[in-house]
Design a protein around this motif. Structure first.
Motif, short mmCIF file in Angstrom:
data_model
loop_
_atom_site.label_atom_id
_atom_site.label_comp_id
_atom_site.label_asym_id
_atom_site.label_seq_id
_atom_site.Cartn_x
_atom_site.Cartn_y
_atom_site.Cartn_z
N VAL A 87 0.84 -1.19 0.00
CA VAL A 87 0.00 0.00 0.00
C VAL A 87 0.88 1.25 0.00
N ARG A 88 0.33 2.36 -0.47
CA ARG A 88 1.09 3.62 -0.48
C ARG A 88 1.29 4.14 0.94
N GLU A 89 0.27 3.95 1.78
CA GLU A 89 0.38 4.37 3.18
C GLU A 89 -0.63 3.58 4.00
N LEU A 90 -0.39 3.48 5.30
CA LEU A 90 -1.31 2.79 6.20
C LEU A 90 -2.33 3.80 6.74
N PRO A 91 -3.58 3.37 6.90
CA PRO A 91 -4.59 4.28 7.47
C PRO A 91 -4.30 4.54 8.95
N ARG A 92 -4.26 5.78 9.34
CA ARG A 92 -3.96 6.12 10.74
C ARG A 92 -4.94 7.17 11.25
N ASN A 93 -5.13 7.20 12.58
CA ASN A 93 -5.96 8.23 13.17
C ASN A 93 -5.12 9.46 13.50
N ALA A 94 -5.73 10.44 14.14
CA ALA A 94 -5.04 11.71 14.40
C ALA A 94 -3.81 11.55 15.29
N SER A 95 -3.84 10.53 16.14
CA SER A 95 -2.70 10.32 17.04
C SER A 95 -1.63 9.42 16.42
N GLY A 96 -1.87 9.00 15.18
CA GLY A 96 -0.87 8.20 14.49
C GLY A 96 -1.05 6.70 14.60
N LYS A 97 -2.08 6.25 15.31
CA LYS A 97 -2.31 4.81 15.48
C LYS A 97 -2.92 4.22 14.21
N VAL A 98 -2.41 3.07 13.82
CA VAL A 98 -2.94 2.40 12.62
C VAL A 98 -4.37 1.96 12.87
N LEU A 99 -5.24 2.26 11.92
CA LEU A 99 -6.65 1.88 12.02
C LEU A 99 -6.83 0.47 11.46
N LYS A 100 -6.62 -0.50 12.32
CA LYS A 100 -6.67 -1.89 11.84
C LYS A 100 -8.08 -2.30 11.44
N GLY A 101 -9.07 -1.61 11.97
CA GLY A 101 -10.44 -1.91 11.56
C GLY A 101 -10.63 -1.66 10.07
N GLU A 102 -9.99 -0.61 9.57
CA GLU A 102 -10.08 -0.33 8.13
C GLU A 102 -9.38 -1.42 7.32
N LEU A 103 -8.26 -1.90 7.84
CA LEU A 103 -7.54 -2.97 7.14
C LEU A 103 -8.37 -4.25 7.12
N ARG A 104 -9.01 -4.55 8.25
CA ARG A 104 -9.84 -5.76 8.30
C ARG A 104 -11.03 -5.64 7.34
#
Length: 534
Positions: A513-530
């Motif tokens: 992927v070009r980038e991983l989905p993250r929230n405002a605090s920088g945490k990866v949004l694994k729910g989006e990946l799932r």
């Protein structure tokens, strides 16, 4: 009578079993068949060798080997000499094993020779050959001796035969005195389990906790003298060592260790040895039922199956009972930090309860479902599972911060798992706060895997999730951001990962992927990946 009063500690259990079941067949391994009396004598000899080699009360002793009679004798011998057992996962690579040995401060290590085509001795040398330690592995300064459970060993290691011979000058009275000095409240083992930080943490469990927990397990399962127990679950795991070896010692059941899960071997063993007890993850029993040659084997002696570690389909419970005639099928839930057992179904539970829940808390244990603030929730409402009772660990070995994070001041263990209690008190596991997933019965921790994959020179960023798999239950999928200019392929990364980590941890698929989905605090949004998984 409680288990700790009956036996005091594991050495007392071994001695008691040798006396109570002296002529009962204890272990079957290939052509080798020994009684409990003979097993007791072998364990005492191994304990004498440990004493002769300087093992003291409380010393940590590692063992890195597959299920075998020698594993049992070495481990029980070390514990009978007062050592604290540190089992190592046989799927570990050298660096992973060395990390656990270093952090536990192990003074003695039992290691297999070659297993599944890998020289464990060579792996140790590669990972711990550099350093300024005085022992056989300079990178492990606390490690004084390495014993190879084989007929050959390098000059600075010892063979199993030579190690046992070295204890001939230690009297039986001296061994028994050492065993008697082991307190029920002393640690019996440290089970290292990777946490969400990726750093292994060692759950410290005492002798009294071990004996009480597996007396309860044996009672609820209905394990009895004369049972023939095929132990496929790895000894390095609580399910194999304690629900297997310790439980059999308590009941006088015959142990048939199997070093690797192979469905053809399981079928052959069950038929040839009239196996009556076969615990294991659901994938084991599913493979057994679906094997094309199953009907060619006599499996009629099977009467008890205990499973867990994943969602158990109702159809699996029904097939085990209907097609194989298994009288008792039970599910359970546990974790290393709670001696491996928290809840368990009862033998008179309906199949729907066994398939849809992990049963009720074992005697002496409380289970609570709480919200993010730690407030208890009622039946039917999901939340984090908290556990309190005799089975909860003393803490993580030499890790106060992690212990304080896991244990509340009033003794509750925060499991990090999400579950729901029904009106009858049965627990259903619904999710994992820690993002852990289970690959064929083995816990896989994304943070640990991500940390390792991030070491690849072409990987700029990575996130790992568990995805459904028909055979293993779940497997890993890695979402990877390549470094600029890199042409890394998924097959190349997977091949690299197989050299760097245990096989069950290796992602089966890679998506770039070009980038991983993250929230405002920088945490990866694994729910989006799932959500991307078909």
């Amino acid at each position: 009578m409680s288990a700790d009063r009956a036996w005091g500690a594991v050495p007392g259990l071994v001695r008691s079993a040798a006396e109570r079941y002296a002529d009962v067949e204890a272990v079957v391994e290939g052509r080798t068949r020994i009684t409990y009396g003979e097993l007791g004598a072998r364990v005492e000899r191994a304990a004498a060798a440990c004493v002769a080699n300087g093992v003291r009360l409380g010393d940590r002793v590692g063992i890195w080997a597959p299920n075998s009679l020698d594993w049992m004798v070495a481990a029980l011998g070390a514990v009978s000499a007062g050592a604290v057992l540190v089992p190592l996962n046989t799927r570990f690579k050298g660096a992973e094993a060395v990390d656990v040995l270093r952090r536990s401060g192990a003074r003695l290590l039992f290691v297999t020779g070659t297993f599944l085509g890998t020289s464990y001795v060579a792996a140790l040398r590669r990972a711990a050959g550099d350093g300024d330690g005085p022992g056989p592995l300079p990178g492990l300064p606390s490690l004084e001796r390495v014993v190879v459970l084989a007929e050959d060993a390098p000059a600075d290691f010892r063979t199993w035969k030579d190690f046992l011979a070295s204890g001939e000058g230690v009297s039986g009275a001296e061994v028994r005195a050492r065993s008697a000095a082991v307190s029920p409240s002393s640690p019996s083992d440290i089970i290292f389990t990777s946490g969400t930080t990726g750093r292994p943490k060692g759950a410290v469990i005492t002798h009294a906790q071990t004996l009480r927990a597996y007396e309860v397990w044996s009672d609820l399962a209905g394990l009895r003298r004369g049972d023939r127990y095929l132990i496929v679950n790895p000894f390095f795991h609580t399910f194999g060592y304690k629900a297997g070896v310790i439980a059999c010692l308590m009941r006088g059941a015959t142990m048939i260790p199997q070093p690797v899960f192979d469905v053809d071997t399981v079928l052959a063993n069950v038929a040839a040895e009239r196996v009556s007890v076969l615990p294991g993850p659901p994938t084991l029993h599913q493979s057994l039922l679906d094997h094309p040659a199953r009907t060619a084997h006599d499996l009629s002696a099977l009467r008890l199956v205990v499973t867990g570690a994943a969602v158990v389909p109702l159809r699996l419970v029904e097939r085990l009972r209907g097609e194989l005639g298994v009288d008792t099928v039970l599910t359970a839930y546990g974790l290393s930090e709670a001696s491996g057992i928290v809840t368990m179904c009862r033998r008179d539970d309906a199949p729907s309860v066994i398939a849809s829940t992990s049963g009720r808390p074992i005697p002496g244990t409380e289970v609570r479902i709480v919200n993010a603030q730690g407030t208890p929730l009622g039946p039917g409402t999901p939340g984090e599972i908290w556990v309190r009772g005799f089975n909860v660990m003393r803490g993580y070995y030499e890790d106060r911060a992690a212990t304080a994070e896991a244990l509340t001041p009033d003794g509750w263990l925060r499991t990090g798992d999400v579950g729901v209690l029904d009106d009858s008190g049965n627990l259903r596991i619904t999710d994992r706060i820690k993002d852990m997933y289970i690959v064929g019965g083995f816990n896989a921790y994304p943070a640990e895997i991500e940390q390792r994959l991030g070491l690849h020179p072409d990987v700029a960023d990575v996130a790992v999730i568990g995805v459904p798999d028909a055979r293993l239950g779940e497997v890993g999928r890695a979402y990877v951001v390549r470094r600029p200019g890199a042409a890394l392929t998924g097959d190349e990364l997977i091949a690299w990962a197989r050299r760097e980590m245990a096989n069950y941890k290796v992602p089966r698929t890679v998506e770039f992927v070009r980038e991983l989905p993250r929230n405002a605090s920088g945490k990866v949004l694994k729910g989006e990946l799932r959500a991307r998984v078909p």
